[in-house]
Design a protein around this motif. Structure first.
Motif, PDB file in Angstrom:
ATOM      1  N   GLY A 143       0.805  -1.312  -0.010  1.00 53.85           N
ATOM      2  CA  GLY A 143      -0.109  -0.081   0.108  1.00 53.85           C
ATOM      3  C   GLY A 143       0.889   1.303  -0.091  1.00 53.85           C
ATOM      4  N   THR A 144       0.479   2.055   0.872  1.00 57.22           N
ATOM      5  CA  THR A 144       1.235   3.546   0.861  1.00 57.22           C
ATOM      6  C   THR A 144       2.615   3.202   1.441  1.00 57.22           C
ATOM      7  OG1 THR A 144      -0.886   4.027   1.905  1.00 57.22           O
ATOM      8  CG2 THR A 144       1.016   5.877   1.910  1.00 57.22           C
ATOM      9  N   GLY A 145       2.647   2.401   2.350  1.00 62.43           N
ATOM     10  CA  GLY A 145       4.325   2.146   2.659  1.00 62.43           C
ATOM     11  C   GLY A 145       4.722   2.990   3.490  1.00 62.43           C
ATOM     12  N   SER A 146       3.852   3.717   4.592  1.00 61.01           N
ATOM     13  CA  SER A 146       4.437   4.680   5.438  1.00 61.01           C
ATOM     14  C   SER A 146       5.465   4.003   6.588  1.00 61.01           C
ATOM     15  CB  SER A 146       3.310   5.488   6.153  1.00 61.01           C
ATOM     16  OG  SER A 146       2.519   4.784   7.021  1.00 61.01           O
ATOM     17  N   ASN A 147       4.801   2.775   6.714  1.00 61.11           N
ATOM     18  CA  ASN A 147       5.872   1.818   7.732  1.00 61.11           C
ATOM     19  C   ASN A 147       7.017   1.623   7.205  1.00 61.11           C
ATOM     20  OD1 ASN A 147       4.394   1.333  10.338  1.00 61.11           O
ATOM     21  ND2 ASN A 147       2.769   1.333   8.985  1.00 61.11           N
ATOM     22  N   ALA A 203       4.169  -5.203   6.510  1.00 58.43           N
ATOM     23  CA  ALA A 203       3.698  -3.778   6.692  1.00 58.43           C
ATOM     24  C   ALA A 203       2.634  -3.338   5.575  1.00 58.43           C
ATOM     25  CB  ALA A 203       5.058  -2.980   6.741  1.00 58.43           C
ATOM     26  N   GLY A 204       1.732  -3.993   5.868  1.00 59.88           N
ATOM     27  CA  GLY A 204       0.306  -3.704   4.937  1.00 59.88           C
ATOM     28  C   GLY A 204       0.528  -4.496   3.773  1.00 59.88           C
ATOM     29  N   ILE A 221       2.555  -6.120  11.839  1.00 59.94           N
ATOM     30  CA  ILE A 221       1.914  -4.738  12.533  1.00 59.94           C
ATOM     31  C   ILE A 221       0.463  -4.836  12.284  1.00 59.94           C
ATOM     32  CG2 ILE A 221       2.652  -2.866  10.939  1.00 59.94           C
ATOM     33  CD1 ILE A 221       3.588  -1.137  13.762  1.00 59.94           C
ATOM     34  N   HIS A 222      -0.188  -4.754  13.282  1.00 55.47           N
ATOM     35  CA  HIS A 222      -1.752  -4.307  13.213  1.00 55.47           C
ATOM     36  C   HIS A 222      -2.426  -3.391  14.109  1.00 55.47           C
ATOM     37  CE1 HIS A 222      -5.599  -6.262  12.312  1.00 55.47           C
ATOM     38  NE2 HIS A 222      -6.026  -5.895  13.388  1.00 55.47           N
ATOM     39  N   PRO A 223      -3.230  -2.711  13.444  1.00 54.92           N
ATOM     40  CA  PRO A 223      -3.709  -1.522  13.984  1.00 54.92           C
ATOM     41  C   PRO A 223      -4.974  -1.863  14.934  1.00 54.92           C
ATOM     42  CG  PRO A 223      -4.610  -1.583  11.900  1.00 54.92           C
ATOM     43  CD  PRO A 223      -3.492  -2.749  11.814  1.00 54.92           C
ATOM     44  N   HIS A 275      -0.774   5.700  13.201  1.00 53.81           N
ATOM     45  CA  HIS A 275       0.518   5.507  12.259  1.00 53.81           C
ATOM     46  C   HIS A 275       1.400   6.426  13.118  1.00 53.81           C
ATOM     47  CE1 HIS A 275      -1.834   4.699   8.389  1.00 53.81           C
ATOM     48  NE2 HIS A 275      -0.744   4.093   8.462  1.00 53.81           N
ATOM     49  N   GLU A 290       2.839   3.716  15.468  1.00 50.75           N
ATOM     50  CA  GLU A 290       3.298   2.431  14.458  1.00 50.75           C
ATOM     51  C   GLU A 290       4.737   2.816  14.026  1.00 50.75           C
ATOM     52  OE1 GLU A 290      -0.499   0.336  12.391  1.00 50.75           O
ATOM     53  OE2 GLU A 290       0.520   1.610  11.049  1.00 50.75           O
TER      54      GLU A 290
HETATM   55  C1  GRF Z   1      -0.641  -0.290   8.895  1.00 54.21           C
HETATM   56  O1  GRF Z   1      -1.900   0.483   9.491  1.00 54.21           O
HETATM   57  C2  GRF Z   1      -0.448  -1.595   9.488  1.00 54.21           C
HETATM   58  O2  GRF Z   1      -0.769  -1.815  10.975  1.00 54.21           O
HETATM   59  C3  GRF Z   1      -1.463  -2.498   8.664  1.00 54.21           C
HETATM   60  O3  GRF Z   1      -1.344  -1.851   7.316  1.00 54.21           O
HETATM   61  C4  GRF Z   1      -1.159  -0.639   7.668  1.00 54.21           C
HETATM   62  C5  GRF Z   1       0.022  -0.280   6.590  1.00 54.21           C
HETATM   63  O4  GRF Z   1       0.037   1.020   6.515  1.00 54.21           O
HETATM   64  N1  GRF Z   1      -1.090  -3.891   8.884  1.00 54.21           N
HETATM   65  P1  GRF Z   1       1.248   1.889   5.529  1.00 54.21           P
HETATM   66  O5  GRF Z   1       1.136   1.278   4.201  1.00 54.21           O
HETATM   67  O6  GRF Z   1       2.741   1.327   6.201  1.00 54.21           O
HETATM   68  O7  GRF Z   1       1.016   3.071   5.567  1.00 54.21           O
END
Ligand code: GRF
Length: 190
Positions: free
Chosen positions: A10-14, A87-88, A108-110, A171, A174
């Motif tokens: 996804g976005t990959g902010s983590n 991470a997503g 990681i899980h929100p 976030h 995280e």
């Molecule tokens: C995060 O909220 C994580 O907890 C979940 O997926 C999301 C990924 O966010 N597993 P990002 O792509 O890292 O912004």
């Protein structure tokens, strides 16, 4: 030093937060591979710009889950990956990878697991009208968000009413909790 792979679709902010923590010398590791189950994503775009090896695939292009996971295993071996960091990533890790990376896959899980497993954990927490939710980092097993918990941090949402507000705070947690936990897990491996 032990190499890691980040699985992000996804976005990959983590992914960016982990990358930054490595640049800041907060974690002694290298991201040698990014895996994405989408052919286009922000995470993939950024990884390519950074010169990180990428493996992006479409599950439909393979005849089975085992087939694409065998391909992922090849990429993991080629890039000497010792820890997988989800991470997503939008798929459940199957037996093929789990058996080769026992206790070496984390996610990681929100939410504060075991509450609100699966998709849209923030929406589930809002629906349940809880006043406290949070973030969990856990080892991955064959279930969905069921593996052994490594770290958790709470978030008081009693004064946050909009989904976006909650997501921003989740976030923020995280982006600190994941790098710190990866550091600990890597230290335990050595
Ligand atoms: C995060 O909220 C994580 O907890 C979940 O997926 C999301 C990924 O966010 N597993 P990002 O792509 O890292 O912004």
């Amino acid at each position: 030093m032990k190499n890691i792979a980040v699985f992000a679709s996804g976005t990959g902010s983590n992914f960016l937060a982990i990358h930054q923590a490595i640049l800041n010398n907060e974690i002694n590791t290298k991201i040698t591979l990014l895996v994405s189950d989408r052919s286009k994503s922000k995470a993939l775009e950024n990884a390519k710009k950074m010169g990180i090896n990428c493996f992006a695939f479409r599950a439909k292009a393979f005849e089975s889950k085992e087939a694409y996971e065998l391909q992922i295993l090849k990429e993991l071996r080629k890039n000497n990956v010792e820890l997988i960091v989800l991470a997503g990533y939008m798929r459940i890790i199957g037996k093929t990878i789990l058996e080769k990376y026992p206790k070496r896959i984390i996610n990681i899980h929100p939410s504060l697991l075991p509450s609100f497993k699966g998709i849209d954990a923030v929406g589930q927490a809002m629906e349940a009208q809880v006043s406290v939710t949070g973030v969990t980092v856990h080892y991955v097993d064959e279930g969905m968000d069921t593996g052994e918990i490594i770290a958790q941090e709470e978030l008081d949402i009693s004064n946050l009413h909009k989904r976006e507000e909650i997501e921003i705070e989740i976030h923020k947690i995280e982006h600190k909790l994941y790098p710190a936990t990866i550091k600990r897990v890597l230290e335990d491996l050595s």
